[in-house]
Motif scaffolding. Structure first.
Motif: not given
Length: 372
Positions: A194-202
């Protein structure tokens, strides 16, 4: 010494269910349990308040909860959970696998979600109490990889709509018999990038085991299924370059020289299976690097033959080979060895781990905890 060795301070009462599953019904369920479909006769419940701490700890009949509509968890998702298993060995004994690690991870998750911490010995004793009560639900050792899946969880049960840490929290453990994850043998999973959604960030909740992380992965999982894939893989939220993890599994990349690279934690969950695989891999002569791993390195490595195998791990599947990687406008076949314990690095490590869990191999690392 593991913190598990300390004594639990919990006082647990047990009230047997007056409607347990009949022997005939239990045999029917254990013959084909599936995953997460059937639940044991009992559940463990504990309450927490700032004044009383953890109290009213009891094993009682499994059944629906009475929850106020204003319960904070329903509005602000203040909740954490764990996933683990109990295994029956050939001598009839029942063991859990590294329960102190699940307990310590729940402590870390609680800190991130501003929930009260349940001490490690109390967590282990709570799980043990339910397993001992419902021991008959642990499948026989001769029936493949069947086990009893255990789900400890904690949630904000206070009826209050203000945004602050809850002043009434409930901890529970439920259990469900589980069949072999792969019917008919381990099979590769296809992966959608997936290049649209991310799961978590810093600074986010990626390293906490909380339901919101899984909820945020579902739309990407739908995207994967729409493209004919079994699972989705996420990239980092900052640059969109570095591989993090699948929807619920950690990744490993085996190189031609035998070393293995796995994405570093921080924004991903520190899996107990992941840590165990790293230990077994290094003992088997496969140095493991935990570092940032870019999607370009994945693509180029497979194309050049530098990466000879990709596999993933998690509590439910243990280890599974990764097949084709697809993305918008392209795809990449991943080298997947044949089946069998000697066919690939991932398969060999999987067999080693499962043999320890089911008592077929020596527990050289002190990972097993005997319950019954």
């Amino acid at each position: 010494m593991s913190s598990e060795s300390a004594a639990s301070s919990l006082s647990i009462t047990t009230t047997p269910s007056d409607h347990p599953a009949s022997p005939e019904r239990l045999a029917e369920i254990l013959a084909d349990p599936g995953f997460g479909l059937h639940f044991t006769d009992h559940m463990l419940v504990a309450e927490w308040t700032p004044d009383a701490g953890w109290h009213d700890v009891r094993v009682e009949a499994y059944g629906p909860l009475t929850l106020d509509p204003a319960a904070a968890v329903l509005h602000y998702a203040q909740e954490v959970f764990e996933g683990m298993k109990a295994y029956r060995h050939a001598d009839g004994s029942v063991h859990t696998f590294r329960p102190d690690q699940n307990a310590e991870r729940m402590v870390r998750s609680c800190r991130r979600l501003a929930l009260p911490e349940l001490p490690v010995p109390d967590f282990v004793e709570a799980v043990d109490a339910l397993v001992r009560t419902d021991e008959r639900w642990v499948p026989d050792a001769s029936e493949g990889e069947k086990s009893l899946y255990l789900r400890p969880f904690m949630f904000a049960s206070e009826a209050f709509l203000g945004v602050r840490p809850a002043q009434h929290v409930t901890f529970m453990v439920i259990a469900s018999p589980a069949g072999a994850y792969f019917k008919g043998g381990v099979k590769p999973v296809s992966i959608w990038l997936t290049e649209e959604y991310t799961r978590a960030g810093r600074g986010g909740m990626g390293a906490a085991k909380t339901g919101g992380n899984y909820a945020s992965s579902l739309v990407a999982q739908q995207e994967a299924m729409a493209h004919g894939c079994d699972q989705v893989v996420f990239l980092d939220a900052s640059e969109g370059r570095y591989v993090e993890e699948l929807g619920g599994m950690n990744l490993y990349f085996v190189h031609r020289d035998g070393r293995i690279v796995t994405p570093a934690t921080g924004t991903i969950l520190e899996g107990i299976t992941r840590d165990s695989i790293i230990t077994l891999a290094e003992k088997s002569g496969h140095p493991v690097e935990e570092r940032r791993f870019s999607i370009e390195e994945w693509k180029d490595g497979v194309a050049s033959g530098e990466i000879t195998e990709v596999f993933a791990c998690g509590t439910a599947a243990v280890v599974t080979p990764v097949g084709e990687l697809r993305w918008e406008g392209g795809s990449l076949p991943s080298p997947v060895a044949g089946e069998g314990p000697d066919a690939s690095v991932g398969a060999a490590l999987r067999q080693q781990l499962v043999d320890v869990q089911f008592g077929r191999a020596a527990d050289e690392h002190g990972w097993l905890h005997r319950v019954v």
